[in-house]
Design a protein around this motif. Structure first.
Motif, PDB file in Angstrom:
ATOM      1  N   PRO A   1      33.018  17.522  44.531  1.00 16.49           N
ATOM      2  CA  PRO A   1      33.731  18.374  43.465  1.00 16.49           C
ATOM      3  C   PRO A   1      33.011  18.285  41.969  1.00 16.49           C
ATOM      4  CG  PRO A   1      35.206  16.422  44.081  1.00 16.49           C
ATOM      5  CD  PRO A   1      34.036  16.342  44.874  1.00 16.49           C
ATOM      6  N   LYS A   2      32.490  17.028  41.694  1.00 12.86           N
ATOM      7  CA  LYS A   2      31.951  16.785  40.360  1.00 12.86           C
ATOM      8  C   LYS A   2      30.933  15.809  40.617  1.00 12.86           C
ATOM      9  CE  LYS A   2      35.872  15.950  38.205  1.00 12.86           C
ATOM     10  NZ  LYS A   2      36.726  15.521  37.200  1.00 12.86           N
ATOM     11  N   PRO A   3      30.037  15.769  39.691  1.00 12.81           N
ATOM     12  CA  PRO A   3      28.751  14.767  39.773  1.00 12.81           C
ATOM     13  C   PRO A   3      29.569  13.281  39.997  1.00 12.81           C
ATOM     14  CG  PRO A   3      28.322  15.963  37.900  1.00 12.81           C
ATOM     15  CD  PRO A   3      29.589  16.656  38.328  1.00 12.81           C
ATOM     16  N   GLY A   4      29.100  12.432  40.856  1.00 10.86           N
ATOM     17  CA  GLY A   4      29.468  11.134  41.218  1.00 10.86           C
ATOM     18  C   GLY A   4      30.685  11.039  42.027  1.00 10.86           C
ATOM     19  N   HIS A   5      31.308  12.133  42.514  1.00 10.72           N
ATOM     20  CA  HIS A   5      32.606  12.228  43.403  1.00 10.72           C
ATOM     21  C   HIS A   5      31.986  12.937  44.527  1.00 10.72           C
ATOM     22  CE1 HIS A   5      35.980  12.037  39.911  1.00 10.72           C
ATOM     23  NE2 HIS A   5      34.716  11.632  39.521  1.00 10.72           N
ATOM     24  N   VAL A   6      32.223  12.006  45.756  1.00 14.80           N
ATOM     25  CA  VAL A   6      31.622  12.390  47.039  1.00 14.80           C
ATOM     26  C   VAL A   6      33.061  12.160  47.861  1.00 14.80           C
ATOM     27  CG1 VAL A   6      30.284  12.132  49.054  1.00 14.80           C
ATOM     28  CG2 VAL A   6      29.507  11.696  46.546  1.00 14.80           C
ATOM     29  N   GLU A   7      33.594  13.131  48.507  1.00 17.05           N
ATOM     30  CA  GLU A   7      34.876  13.146  49.251  1.00 17.05           C
ATOM     31  C   GLU A   7      34.958  13.880  50.745  1.00 17.05           C
ATOM     32  OE1 GLU A   7      37.487  13.295  45.193  1.00 17.05           O
ATOM     33  OE2 GLU A   7      37.737  14.956  46.402  1.00 17.05           O
ATOM     34  N   HIS A   8      35.917  13.170  51.504  1.00 19.35           N
ATOM     35  CA  HIS A   8      36.331  14.065  52.694  1.00 19.35           C
ATOM     36  C   HIS A   8      37.625  14.326  52.694  1.00 19.35           C
ATOM     37  CE1 HIS A   8      32.663  12.636  55.709  1.00 19.35           C
ATOM     38  NE2 HIS A   8      32.647  13.730  54.774  1.00 19.35           N
ATOM     39  N   ASP A   9      38.065  15.551  53.298  1.00 17.28           N
ATOM     40  CA  ASP A   9      39.451  15.793  53.589  1.00 17.28           C
ATOM     41  C   ASP A   9      39.882  15.299  54.962  1.00 17.28           C
ATOM     42  OD1 ASP A   9      41.724  17.356  54.706  1.00 17.28           O
ATOM     43  OD2 ASP A   9      41.584  18.290  52.769  1.00 17.28           O
ATOM     44  N   ALA A  10      40.867  14.371  54.779  1.00 19.24           N
ATOM     45  CA  ALA A  10      41.049  13.428  56.264  1.00 19.24           C
ATOM     46  C   ALA A  10      41.663  14.368  57.305  1.00 19.24           C
ATOM     47  CB  ALA A  10      42.007  12.469  55.976  1.00 19.24           C
ATOM     48  N   GLU A  11      42.294  15.392  57.154  1.00 22.83           N
ATOM     49  CA  GLU A  11      42.855  16.322  58.009  1.00 22.83           C
ATOM     50  C   GLU A  11      41.821  17.379  58.454  1.00 22.83           C
ATOM     51  OE1 GLU A  11      45.815  16.266  59.825  1.00 22.83           O
ATOM     52  OE2 GLU A  11      45.947  14.448  58.995  1.00 22.83           O
ATOM     53  N   GLU A  12      41.017  18.034  57.770  1.00 22.81           N
ATOM     54  CA  GLU A  12      40.221  18.898  57.922  1.00 22.81           C
ATOM     55  C   GLU A  12      38.904  18.514  58.290  1.00 22.81           C
ATOM     56  OE1 GLU A  12      39.603  21.656  54.759  1.00 22.81           O
ATOM     57  OE2 GLU A  12      41.618  22.212  54.557  1.00 22.81           O
ATOM     58  N   VAL A  13      38.744  17.094  58.155  1.00 22.00           N
ATOM     59  CA  VAL A  13      37.202  16.585  58.551  1.00 22.00           C
ATOM     60  C   VAL A  13      37.724  15.644  59.751  1.00 22.00           C
ATOM     61  CG1 VAL A  13      35.276  15.136  58.020  1.00 22.00           C
ATOM     62  CG2 VAL A  13      35.875  17.086  56.531  1.00 22.00           C
ATOM     63  N   TRP A  14      38.195  14.453  59.373  1.00 20.69           N
ATOM     64  CA  TRP A  14      38.320  13.235  60.341  1.00 20.69           C
ATOM     65  C   TRP A  14      39.405  13.541  61.468  1.00 20.69           C
ATOM     66  CZ3 TRP A  14      39.566   8.841  56.137  1.00 20.69           C
ATOM     67  CH2 TRP A  14      38.399   8.762  55.310  1.00 20.69           C
ATOM     68  N   TRP A  15      40.354  14.044  61.168  1.00 13.29           N
ATOM     69  CA  TRP A  15      41.409  14.361  62.414  1.00 13.29           C
ATOM     70  C   TRP A  15      40.891  15.583  63.128  1.00 13.29           C
ATOM     71  CZ3 TRP A  15      44.209  11.802  65.150  1.00 13.29           C
ATOM     72  CH2 TRP A  15      45.289  12.140  66.031  1.00 13.29           C
ATOM     73  N   ALA A  16      40.550  16.559  62.446  1.00 13.12           N
ATOM     74  CA  ALA A  16      40.290  17.932  63.207  1.00 13.12           C
ATOM     75  C   ALA A  16      39.108  17.453  64.011  1.00 13.12           C
ATOM     76  CB  ALA A  16      39.777  19.031  62.131  1.00 13.12           C
ATOM     77  N   ASP A  17      37.957  16.587  63.467  1.00 15.81           N
ATOM     78  CA  ASP A  17      36.959  16.350  64.392  1.00 15.81           C
ATOM     79  C   ASP A  17      37.274  15.495  65.422  1.00 15.81           C
ATOM     80  OD1 ASP A  17      35.241  17.710  62.475  1.00 15.81           O
ATOM     81  OD2 ASP A  17      34.213  15.764  62.059  1.00 15.81           O
ATOM     82  N   PHE A  18      38.136  14.645  65.284  1.00 17.68           N
ATOM     83  CA  PHE A  18      38.633  13.775  66.051  1.00 17.68           C
ATOM     84  C   PHE A  18      39.394  14.597  67.372  1.00 17.68           C
ATOM     85  CE2 PHE A  18      42.270  11.435  68.493  1.00 17.68           C
ATOM     86  CZ  PHE A  18      41.512  10.317  68.775  1.00 17.68           C
ATOM     87  N   LEU A  19      40.029  15.599  67.043  1.00 16.62           N
ATOM     88  CA  LEU A  19      40.854  16.359  67.991  1.00 16.62           C
ATOM     89  C   LEU A  19      39.952  17.226  68.827  1.00 16.62           C
ATOM     90  CD1 LEU A  19      44.047  17.475  66.330  1.00 16.62           C
ATOM     91  CD2 LEU A  19      43.759  15.705  67.845  1.00 16.62           C
ATOM     92  N   ALA A  20      38.835  17.860  68.096  1.00 17.93           N
ATOM     93  CA  ALA A  20      37.974  18.811  68.800  1.00 17.93           C
ATOM     94  C   ALA A  20      37.193  18.029  69.756  1.00 17.93           C
ATOM     95  CB  ALA A  20      37.089  19.413  67.730  1.00 17.93           C
ATOM     96  N   ILE A  21      36.696  16.693  69.322  1.00 18.79           N
ATOM     97  CA  ILE A  21      35.635  15.789  69.969  1.00 18.79           C
ATOM     98  C   ILE A  21      36.480  15.343  71.273  1.00 18.79           C
ATOM     99  CG2 ILE A  21      34.368  13.811  70.257  1.00 18.79           C
ATOM    100  CD1 ILE A  21      33.560  14.516  67.454  1.00 18.79           C
ATOM    101  N   THR A  22      37.656  14.689  71.083  1.00 19.44           N
ATOM    102  CA  THR A  22      38.676  14.165  72.230  1.00 19.44           C
ATOM    103  C   THR A  22      38.777  15.429  73.215  1.00 19.44           C
ATOM    104  OG1 THR A  22      39.416  12.574  70.678  1.00 19.44           O
ATOM    105  CG2 THR A  22      40.697  13.017  72.729  1.00 19.44           C
ATOM    106  N   GLY A  23      39.190  16.518  72.738  1.00 18.91           N
ATOM    107  CA  GLY A  23      39.485  17.419  73.639  1.00 18.91           C
ATOM    108  C   GLY A  23      38.296  17.874  74.507  1.00 18.91           C
ATOM    109  N   ASP A  24      37.084  17.909  73.795  1.00 22.29           N
ATOM    110  CA  ASP A  24      35.904  18.602  74.741  1.00 22.29           C
ATOM    111  C   ASP A  24      35.498  17.183  75.697  1.00 22.29           C
ATOM    112  OD1 ASP A  24      33.644  19.692  75.021  1.00 22.29           O
ATOM    113  OD2 ASP A  24      32.312  18.663  73.834  1.00 22.29           O
ATOM    114  N   LEU A  25      35.616  15.899  75.158  1.00 18.76           N
ATOM    115  CA  LEU A  25      35.563  14.901  76.267  1.00 18.76           C
ATOM    116  C   LEU A  25      36.478  14.795  77.427  1.00 18.76           C
ATOM    117  CD1 LEU A  25      34.220  12.254  73.800  1.00 18.76           C
ATOM    118  CD2 LEU A  25      32.902  13.797  75.217  1.00 18.76           C
TER     119      LEU A  25
END
Length: 497
Positions: free
Chosen positions: A42-66
């Motif tokens: 969002p600005k210089p020096g700031h690097v972020e992940h949205d926990a629900e949209e990235v971590w949890w959403a990825d977890f659900l998608a990958i778990t479901g696939d597997l």
């Protein structure tokens, strides 16, 4: 005897994508899955992940696939992820802001300087084994308390990606010792426990997680966790760890003297040891397993440099750029680069460092630039490995992993510049495979001596290039101090200071 059809799952959350693997208890891979995601800056020096949209959403998608590909019962799951990072959640476990990522996020540089001055470098190295850098999470906690008091007032948990998922599955608030080692100045690898007075200094009033080793069980999937994820209720969830160290386990890097070199968006070098070692500009860590230690370091940008160049030359495929660069002579026809495009973590610990490309001419080609950037990451890795030697660490076996090992050019450059032989594993799946191994341990099908690694090839250094690269490495070491003041001034302009 009936064939054992039981399965375990490992999932790893990376900077740009998440990956999962479904495996038998003997390590045989049944299926894998991957999901790309966005990293926010969002600005210089700031690097972020949205926990629900990235971590949890990825977890659900990958778990479901597997789960759809499973041909037997799922008996365990473990996750790992980028780290260290900090996700603040309220009493219900709801994220209060996006997660603040690892050393590429340099927002807390003022808190780093202030805490270093207040505590003292000598005291920090004595207790934590490290000085404070952009990798340290303690200053980022303090930054949040100061700059986002509305977040801090409600914060009751601080999670990393793997511990956030473990919490949602089990309700348990845990953190592995290795990841805690990166929460300087809050944790001591010497005592393998929190340092209460320093924890209160940087994270006043914040409850801290229970500490466990990476291959211990965080908890078991609750009824609610099963409802949310589709996983069987009651199966064990491994504590897991930071991605680089789960990846080390995936390729059998577990014995003293083993070194993993992870080629990815960043490069990480991880030396396994049977005793505590420290260096002011490295990461002195508790190991993944009980009674083990690690001395490690990481560049802030490596594969990210090739992505940057690919994008600015119009999205040319990596295979084409690699083929072109392989035709360029070692030394890149007189180009020498510093890879500090995102500041630098180790061994210079300077978030205000910036990239430099020296020797440019009107005839410089993109192939020369591409090779020069690969060479820059190898010079940075050599600098890192020499720092590990200075601390008393002795690398006996080097195992190379990650997407950057494909194609052959980067690994050859690394061996030539660093003067090391590298072992390439037959299966280089990544941290998720190490997570699956931990899950197998948690159900008693493997132990800490178990390795699923099978060798495919070795990369030997080309001694014909040694003289040239030794000379250029000396100039590489000179280039940073020669440009440091200018880089800091330009960084200040970029940060609006």
């Amino acid at each position: 005897m009936a064939k054992d059809k039981r399965l375990v799952i490992g999932i790893d959350f990376g900077t740009g994508s998440s990956k999962g693997v479904l495996a038998r208890l003997n390590g045989k891979v049944i299926a894998s899955s991957e999901k790309a995601h966005r990293t926010s800056m969002p600005k210089p020096g700031h690097v972020e992940h949205d926990a629900e949209e990235v971590w949890w959403a990825d977890f659900l998608a990958i778990t479901g696939d597997l789960l759809r590909k499973a041909d037997g019962p799922i008996v365990g799951i473990t996750t790992s992820g980028i780290g260290p990072c900090s996700l603040f959640c309220d009493a219900d476990g709801k994220p209060l802001r996006p997660a603040i990522l690892y050393g590429v996020d340099t927002r807390a540089y003022k808190e780093v300087a202030e805490l270093t001055d207040k505590i003292g470098e000598e005291a920090l190295v004595e207790k934590c084994g490290n000085i404070l850098t952009s990798q340290s999470q303690g200053p980022k906690l303090l930054w949040t308390a100061r700059n986002e008091p509305w977040v801090w007032e409600k914060a009751k948990y601080v999670f990393m990606s793997q511990t956030y998922v473990a919490f949602k599955l089990t309700g348990e608030y845990v953190l592995d010792h290795l990841s805690a080692s990166m929460f300087d100045p809050m944790y001591s690898p010497k005592t393998q426990d929190w340092i209460p007075e320093w924890a209160e200094l940087v994270a006043p009033g914040l409850p801290l997680p229970q500490l466990k080793y990476s291959n211990e069980i965080a908890g078991h999937v609750t009824a609610e966790g099963a409802r949310l994820s589709g996983l069987p209720e009651g199966i064990p969830v491994g504590v897991g760890s930071t991605d680089a160290f789960s990846e080390a386990l995936s390729v059998g890097v577990k014995d003293p003297g083993d070194v993993m070199l992870m080629y990815g968006s960043t490069i990480v070098a991880d030396l396994i040891a049977d005793h505590f070692m420290s260096h002011p500009n490295l990461w002195a860590l508790t190991g993944t397993y009980r009674d083990t230690f690690a001395l490690a370091g990481g560049l802030s940008a490596s594969g990210a440099l090739t992505t940057w160049l690919r994008d600015i030359v119009g999205g040319t495929e990596y295979a084409v750029l690699t083929e072109e660069a392989s035709e360029v002579a070692p030394g890149s026809n007189g180009l020498l680069a510093l890879p500090y495009f995102a500041g630098e973590r180790t061994p210079i610990s300077d978030p205000m460092a910036r990239g430099v490309i020296a020797g440019l001419t009107l005839s410089t080609s993109r192939a020369e630039l591409y090779r020069a950037l690969l060479e820059a990451t190898a010079y940075g890795t050599r600098h890192l490995l020499e720092s590990i030697k200075e601390a008393g660490g002795e690398g006996k076996r080097y195992v190379a992993v990650g997407g950057g090992t494909k194609g052959g050019l980067w690994t050859q450059i690394m061996s030539d510049i660093c003067g090391i032989e590298q072992v390439l594993p037959k299966l280089a799946i990544g941290a998720s495979y190490g997570d699956a191994l931990i899950s197998a341990q948690n159900v008693g099908a493997a132990d800490e001596s178990t390795s699923w690694m099978k060798e495919s090839a070795r990369v030997q250094p080309d001694t014909d290039n040694k003289g040239l690269y030794d000379d250029l490495f000396g100039h590489y070491l000179d280039l940073y101090p020669a440009t440091k003041d200018i880089a800091h001034h330009l960084a200040g302009i970029q940060l609006g200071e």
